[in-house]
Write a protein that holds these residues in place. Structure first.
Motif, PDB file in Angstrom:
ATOM      1  N   VAL A 172       0.855  -1.181   0.000  1.00 41.88           N
ATOM      2  CA  VAL A 172       0.000   0.000   0.000  1.00 41.88           C
ATOM      3  C   VAL A 172       0.897   1.239   0.000  1.00 41.88           C
ATOM      4  N   ALA A 203      -2.378   8.510   0.290  1.00 42.37           N
ATOM      5  CA  ALA A 203      -3.339   8.634   1.385  1.00 42.37           C
ATOM      6  C   ALA A 203      -3.102   9.909   2.182  1.00 42.37           C
ATOM      7  N   TRP A 245      -5.644  13.117   3.038  1.00 38.81           N
ATOM      8  CA  TRP A 245      -5.966  13.584   4.386  1.00 38.81           C
ATOM      9  C   TRP A 245      -5.615  15.047   4.586  1.00 38.81           C
ATOM     10  N   GLN A 281      -4.961   9.830  -3.598  1.00 42.50           N
ATOM     11  CA  GLN A 281      -5.461   8.516  -3.983  1.00 42.50           C
ATOM     12  C   GLN A 281      -5.158   7.485  -2.907  1.00 42.50           C
ATOM     13  N   TYR A 282      -6.019   6.484  -2.853  1.00 43.17           N
ATOM     14  CA  TYR A 282      -5.751   5.281  -2.070  1.00 43.17           C
ATOM     15  C   TYR A 282      -5.292   4.225  -3.060  1.00 43.17           C
ATOM     16  N   GLU A 283      -4.076   3.684  -2.837  1.00 40.11           N
ATOM     17  CA  GLU A 283      -3.473   2.807  -3.837  1.00 40.11           C
ATOM     18  C   GLU A 283      -2.873   1.562  -3.199  1.00 40.11           C
ATOM     19  N   GLY A 331      -6.014   1.699  -7.778  1.00 35.37           N
ATOM     20  CA  GLY A 331      -6.419   2.602  -6.712  1.00 35.37           C
ATOM     21  C   GLY A 331      -7.630   3.427  -7.091  1.00 35.37           C
ATOM     22  N   THR A 346       5.975   7.634  -4.283  1.00 29.01           N
ATOM     23  CA  THR A 346       5.223   6.779  -3.377  1.00 29.01           C
ATOM     24  C   THR A 346       6.144   6.335  -2.238  1.00 29.01           C
TER      25      THR A 346
END
Length: 229
Positions: free
Chosen positions: A51, A56, A60, A66-68, A86, A222
């Protein structure tokens, strides 16, 4: 005098003979050298899931991100085919134009990483890889209280569920390391280049899921939490 001449002739003949034997001796040594040990490890070395933390955190603490997650195969500790997927989201209002953009949609990337280290079985890995990425999404764009310069009345601007697609390629440089047990941590730097995009009559969206803020190219990063089995 004749004896000295014979000695010189013998020495010359012996020297020529030794020089002639050198290539044969070198060839014999090469033939006797032990062959390199074959790579006997199996083709399939495991699978990893991961992840991304950076996307993320953008969600926030910012107005897009994105959530990946990703799934990766390990082939001989050298080749790592990977699928990344994602959901990218934004709800952003431009501070200058007061135009609001909103979208939430999935994306996918497919590619492969190559472990550059000579000792490919080390707990550390340095990768160079590439991705093909795609997303098909809908976005909303709106701006209230837009005054028409001719009539002087409010002219609402925008649209909802505007369809768009985007194809792009990524060049990826990354590292990761084993921490304990199946846990690994790593990060990557990515150069993204868009090569095809379709959008509605209102122009390109401000944000493309998985790609980032709209443009012909962009940089990304990332930080990955990886579990390798």
């Amino acid at each position: 005098m004749m004896r000295r001449k014979n000695i010189c002739t013998c020495i010359c003949a012996l020297t020529i003979s030794l020089l002639a034997m050198l290539p044969q001796a070198a060839g014999a040594q090469r033939r006797k050298a032990p062959p390199a040990a074959p790579d006997t490890i199996p083709l399939f070395r495991g699978v990893a899931v991961s992840v991304d933390v950076v996307g993320a955190a953008q969600m926030w603490f910012g107005n897009y991100g994105q959530y990946e997650a990703a799934a990766r195969l390990n082939l001989k500790d050298r080749y790592f085919p990977i699928v990344e997927f994602g959901i990218g989201r934004t709800n952003h209002e431009d501070e200058v134009t007061f135009i609001r953009y909103k979208t939430s949609a999935p994306y996918v990337r497919i590619g492969c990483d190559f472990n550059l280290l000579k000792n490919k079985h080390d707990i550390y890995r340095v990768y160079l890889g590439a991705r093909y990425a795609f997303t098909s999404f809908k976005f909303d764009v709106s701006r209230h209280n837009l005054v028409d310069p001719i009539s002087g009345i409010d002219a609402p601007y925008g649209g909802t569920d505007i369809k768009a697609t985007c194809h792009w390629a990524e060049l990826v440089a990354s590292v990761d390391a084993k921490i304990i047990g199946p846990l690994r941590l790593g990060w990557s730097v990515r150069y993204r280049n868009r090569f095809r995009q379709t959008s509605g009559e209102l122009g390109d969206p401000w944000y493309v899921p998985g790609f980032g803020k709209s443009g012909s190219s962009t940089l990304g990063a990332t930080f990955n939490i990886i579990f390798e089995l």
